[in-house]
Scaffold this motif. Structure first.
Motif, PDB file in Angstrom:
ATOM      1  N   SER A  90       1.461  -3.035  -4.064  1.00  0.00           N
ATOM      2  CA  SER A  90       1.662  -4.226  -3.281  1.00  0.00           C
ATOM      3  C   SER A  90       0.340  -5.143  -3.702  1.00  0.00           C
ATOM      4  O   SER A  90      -0.677  -4.669  -4.310  1.00  0.00           O
ATOM      5  N   ARG A 141       3.256   1.989   3.666  1.00  0.00           N
ATOM      6  CA  ARG A 141       3.461   0.745   2.850  1.00  0.00           C
ATOM      7  C   ARG A 141       2.828  -0.572   3.511  1.00  0.00           C
ATOM      8  O   ARG A 141       2.738  -0.673   4.783  1.00  0.00           O
ATOM      9  N   VAL A 143       2.228  -4.927   3.360  1.00  0.00           N
ATOM     10  CA  VAL A 143       2.582  -6.213   2.913  1.00  0.00           C
ATOM     11  C   VAL A 143       1.781  -7.515   3.632  1.00  0.00           C
ATOM     12  O   VAL A 143       1.492  -7.239   4.765  1.00  0.00           O
ATOM     13  N   PHE A 153       3.522  -0.459   7.077  1.00  0.00           N
ATOM     14  CA  PHE A 153       4.122   0.519   7.704  1.00  0.00           C
ATOM     15  C   PHE A 153       4.057   2.026   7.745  1.00  0.00           C
ATOM     16  O   PHE A 153       3.507   2.411   6.821  1.00  0.00           O
ATOM     17  N   VAL A 205      10.157   3.476   4.741  1.00  0.00           N
ATOM     18  CA  VAL A 205      10.023   2.208   3.969  1.00  0.00           C
ATOM     19  C   VAL A 205       9.554   2.644   2.459  1.00  0.00           C
ATOM     20  O   VAL A 205       8.413   3.253   2.418  1.00  0.00           O
ATOM     21  N   GLN A 207       9.460  -0.088   0.019  1.00  0.00           N
ATOM     22  CA  GLN A 207       9.001  -1.380  -0.170  1.00  0.00           C
ATOM     23  C   GLN A 207       9.177  -2.638   0.598  1.00  0.00           C
ATOM     24  O   GLN A 207      10.050  -2.377   1.011  1.00  0.00           O
ATOM     25  N   ALA A 208       8.243  -3.356   0.637  1.00  0.00           N
ATOM     26  CA  ALA A 208       8.291  -4.528   1.959  1.00  0.00           C
ATOM     27  C   ALA A 208       7.880  -5.525   1.279  1.00  0.00           C
ATOM     28  O   ALA A 208       6.928  -5.718   0.130  1.00  0.00           O
ATOM     29  N   TYR A 209       8.508  -6.674   1.472  1.00  0.00           N
ATOM     30  CA  TYR A 209       8.418  -8.265   0.748  1.00  0.00           C
ATOM     31  C   TYR A 209       8.245  -9.346   1.855  1.00  0.00           C
ATOM     32  O   TYR A 209       9.033  -9.222   2.747  1.00  0.00           O
ATOM     33  N   ILE A 216       9.859 -10.106   7.056  1.00  0.00           N
ATOM     34  CA  ILE A 216       9.786  -9.175   6.198  1.00  0.00           C
ATOM     35  C   ILE A 216      10.949  -8.408   5.556  1.00  0.00           C
ATOM     36  O   ILE A 216      11.749  -8.149   6.500  1.00  0.00           O
ATOM     37  N   VAL A 218      12.808  -5.212   3.808  1.00  0.00           N
ATOM     38  CA  VAL A 218      12.537  -4.264   3.600  1.00  0.00           C
ATOM     39  C   VAL A 218      13.283  -3.127   2.950  1.00  0.00           C
ATOM     40  O   VAL A 218      14.523  -3.363   3.044  1.00  0.00           O
ATOM     41  N   SER A 236      18.253  -1.096   3.775  1.00  0.00           N
ATOM     42  CA  SER A 236      17.503  -2.311   3.975  1.00  0.00           C
ATOM     43  C   SER A 236      17.491  -3.193   5.257  1.00  0.00           C
ATOM     44  O   SER A 236      18.577  -2.655   5.972  1.00  0.00           O
TER      45      SER A 236
END
Length: 323
Positions: A90, A141, A143, A153, A205, A207-209, A216, A218, A236
């Motif tokens: 990240s 994770r 973000v 997370f 989770v 990856q988180a964006y 967010i 996920v 997702s």
């Protein structure tokens, strides 16, 4: 709807357009799988990959790879060896943050415990260790949020959770102000996000964006047991970080979404452990995932957060639509 029913419904309508296994040059005799989210750094695409010999278990390292061509990646010479599994990446407060699972064994092939280790820095060649997560917790994770705070997370796992939630592994979420605030206590006390998993299902989770809406996006895994198989699917959802309201929870891939790969052990025939997505436009993206605990694959899918916001991290965007 439980995970098994979601999977059956998803596969009935599955239309696989493009999928391939990735080739990792310089790794003869080793499997490369369960890689990090691919990321763009100083004009090149990179990914951290878990490397392990096919016949070994709980004896992994993480190495850095550079994309050299479509679906082809090469080991970055002299890059650091991290004794970790399942790396993740990240970008937080102008820092690269890399993490992974460090496994401790009693003896060969006998697990003692595991921890999430975290490294940070502004240079891929010089990441420094800075903290450890709770004992026996994977899939932590981070973000960066729109206000520059940090979403965290967690993935708590214990038998007590079954009594309260019906699953022994869940997803939690909390917010901290800086990387200096990240520690095992904070992670362990993250608020549980309810109603993501049915009875005896589990997940986490991957990856988180941050989306341009402030929400967010996920990408994660949704898993369950079926006879002698451990079924791992890709899901997702979209999270509103202040209210913890979850929207658009859905399955976006199963093992049938990816090119066929051998399994490391017999119970992993339908195992896909997602790495993350590269955003191309509002209609589609490419999804990367470990498959069978032996390979890394890529497939073209619909952009899962459509209508909820676009990815804004430049490290995860490729408008040229190549892989």
């Amino acid at each position: 709807m439980n995970a098994k029913d979601r999977k059956e419904k998803f596969e009935q309508n599955l239309d696989v357009q493009e999928t391939s296994l990735l080739n990792f040059e310089g790794m003869e005799g080793w499997d490369v799988y369960n890689c990090s989210q691919p990321f763009f750094y100083k004009g090149k695409w990179y990914s951290y990959g878990r490397i392990e010999r096919r016949k070994e278990w709980m004896r992994s390292w993480v190495r850095l790879f550079e994309r050299t061509d479509q679906n082809r990646w090469s080991l970055v010479d002299d890059s650091m060896h991290y004794q970790l599994e399942d790396p993740y990446i990240s970008f937080v407060h102008d820092q690269i943050v890399m993490g992974g699972t460090h496994v401790q064994v009693v003896e060969e092939d006998v697990l003692k415990s595991y921890f999430g280790y975290f490294y940070y820095g502004q240079d891929l060649e010089d990441l420094k260790y800075f903290t450890t997560g709770p004992e026996n917790m994977k899939d932590i994770r981070l973000v960066e949020l729109a206000d520059r705070r940090i979403g965290v997370f967690s993935r708590p796992r214990n038998k007590k959770l079954i009594e309260q939630y019906g699953s022994e592994s869940l997803i939690g979420f909390t917010i901290i102000d800086s990387l200096a605030d990240l520690n095992a206590h904070v992670i362990e006390n993250a608020e549980i996000l309810p109603d993501l998993f049915g009875s005896l299902e589990w997940g986490g989770v991957n990856q988180a964006y941050l989306l341009d809406s402030g929400k967010i996006g996920v990408i994660g895994h949704l898993s369950y047991k079926e006879e002698d198989q451990s079924i791992y699917t890709v899901m997702s959802f979209v999270l509103e970080p202040e209210t913890l309201v979850i929207a658009n929870y859905k399955m976006i891939a199963t093992s049938k979404s990816f090119a066929k790969a051998p399994e490391k052990r017999p119970h992993l025939k339908e195992c896909c452990f997602p790495s993350g997505i590269i955003y191309h436009n509002e209609d589609y993206c490419t999804l990367y995932s470990g498959v069978g605990d032996t390979c890394e694959a890529v497939t073209k899918i619909e952009y899962p957060f459509k209508g909820y916001g676009k990815l804004i991290n430049p490290q995860f965007i490729d408008l040229r639509e190549t892989r």
